[in-house]
Motif scaffolding. Sequence first.
Motif, PDB file in Angstrom:
ATOM      1  N   SER A  40      26.785  51.643  40.695  1.00 41.42           N
ATOM      2  CA  SER A  40      28.148  52.171  40.600  1.00 41.42           C
ATOM      3  C   SER A  40      29.078  51.198  39.886  1.00 41.42           C
ATOM      4  O   SER A  40      29.883  51.607  39.033  1.00 41.42           O
ATOM      5  CB  SER A  40      28.696  52.461  41.999  1.00 41.42           C
ATOM      6  OG  SER A  40      27.899  53.412  42.640  1.00 41.42           O
ATOM      7  N   VAL A  41      28.975  49.916  40.236  1.00 44.25           N
ATOM      8  CA  VAL A  41      29.822  48.912  39.584  1.00 44.25           C
ATOM      9  C   VAL A  41      29.495  48.833  38.100  1.00 44.25           C
ATOM     10  O   VAL A  41      30.392  48.754  37.250  1.00 44.25           O
ATOM     11  CB  VAL A  41      29.661  47.538  40.277  1.00 44.25           C
ATOM     12  CG1 VAL A  41      30.308  46.436  39.469  1.00 44.25           C
ATOM     13  CG2 VAL A  41      30.261  47.594  41.670  1.00 44.25           C
ATOM     14  N   ARG A  42      28.216  48.877  37.758  1.00 48.59           N
ATOM     15  CA  ARG A  42      27.818  48.840  36.340  1.00 48.59           C
ATOM     16  C   ARG A  42      28.414  50.027  35.579  1.00 48.59           C
ATOM     17  O   ARG A  42      28.930  49.879  34.473  1.00 48.59           O
ATOM     18  CB  ARG A  42      26.296  48.859  36.234  1.00 48.59           C
ATOM     19  CG  ARG A  42      25.794  48.818  34.815  1.00 48.59           C
ATOM     20  CD  ARG A  42      24.275  48.711  34.786  1.00 48.59           C
ATOM     21  NE  ARG A  42      23.800  48.885  33.432  1.00 48.59           N
ATOM     22  CZ  ARG A  42      23.026  49.874  33.041  1.00 48.59           C
ATOM     23  NH1 ARG A  42      22.596  50.750  33.929  1.00 48.59           N
ATOM     24  NH2 ARG A  42      22.650  49.980  31.786  1.00 48.59           N
ATOM     25  N   THR A  53      39.630  52.145  39.080  1.00 48.90           N
ATOM     26  CA  THR A  53      38.763  50.969  39.123  1.00 48.90           C
ATOM     27  C   THR A  53      39.177  50.004  40.227  1.00 48.90           C
ATOM     28  O   THR A  53      38.337  49.556  41.017  1.00 48.90           O
ATOM     29  CB  THR A  53      38.770  50.248  37.762  1.00 48.90           C
ATOM     30  OG1 THR A  53      38.328  51.160  36.762  1.00 48.90           O
ATOM     31  CG2 THR A  53      37.857  49.050  37.783  1.00 48.90           C
ATOM     32  N   VAL A  57      36.845  49.054  43.487  1.00 41.13           N
ATOM     33  CA  VAL A  57      36.372  47.682  43.691  1.00 41.13           C
ATOM     34  C   VAL A  57      36.840  47.163  45.055  1.00 41.13           C
ATOM     35  O   VAL A  57      36.067  46.550  45.800  1.00 41.13           O
ATOM     36  CB  VAL A  57      36.837  46.767  42.543  1.00 41.13           C
ATOM     37  CG1 VAL A  57      36.572  45.310  42.870  1.00 41.13           C
ATOM     38  CG2 VAL A  57      36.141  47.156  41.248  1.00 41.13           C
ATOM     39  N   ALA A  60      34.720  48.810  47.699  1.00 40.05           N
ATOM     40  CA  ALA A  60      33.367  48.247  47.735  1.00 40.05           C
ATOM     41  C   ALA A  60      33.355  46.872  48.390  1.00 40.05           C
ATOM     42  O   ALA A  60      32.469  46.559  49.194  1.00 40.05           O
ATOM     43  CB  ALA A  60      32.804  48.166  46.322  1.00 40.05           C
TER      44      ALA A  60
END
Length: 75
Positions: A40-42, A53, A57, A60
Amino acid sequence: MDDVSRFPAATLAEETLLGLLMPFWQLVIGAFVVFVVLVSVRRLVRRGPSRMTTALVITAVAIAGFTVVGVLLES
């Protein structure tokens, strides 16, 4: 009438086996969660900046932080 197993040795062996497997399954689930978060971060990084974003983040990091604290306090 008491709720006693007819085969106490079999019950004890079953509970012992499940006790040994439990940490393995926690490891498998944890590895899967880490994999999904990394994917997901990628994907977010490849899409570039967006309004979501920062929120994603932060979410997460909060989830990872709560997980680490939970694991550390479990012992």
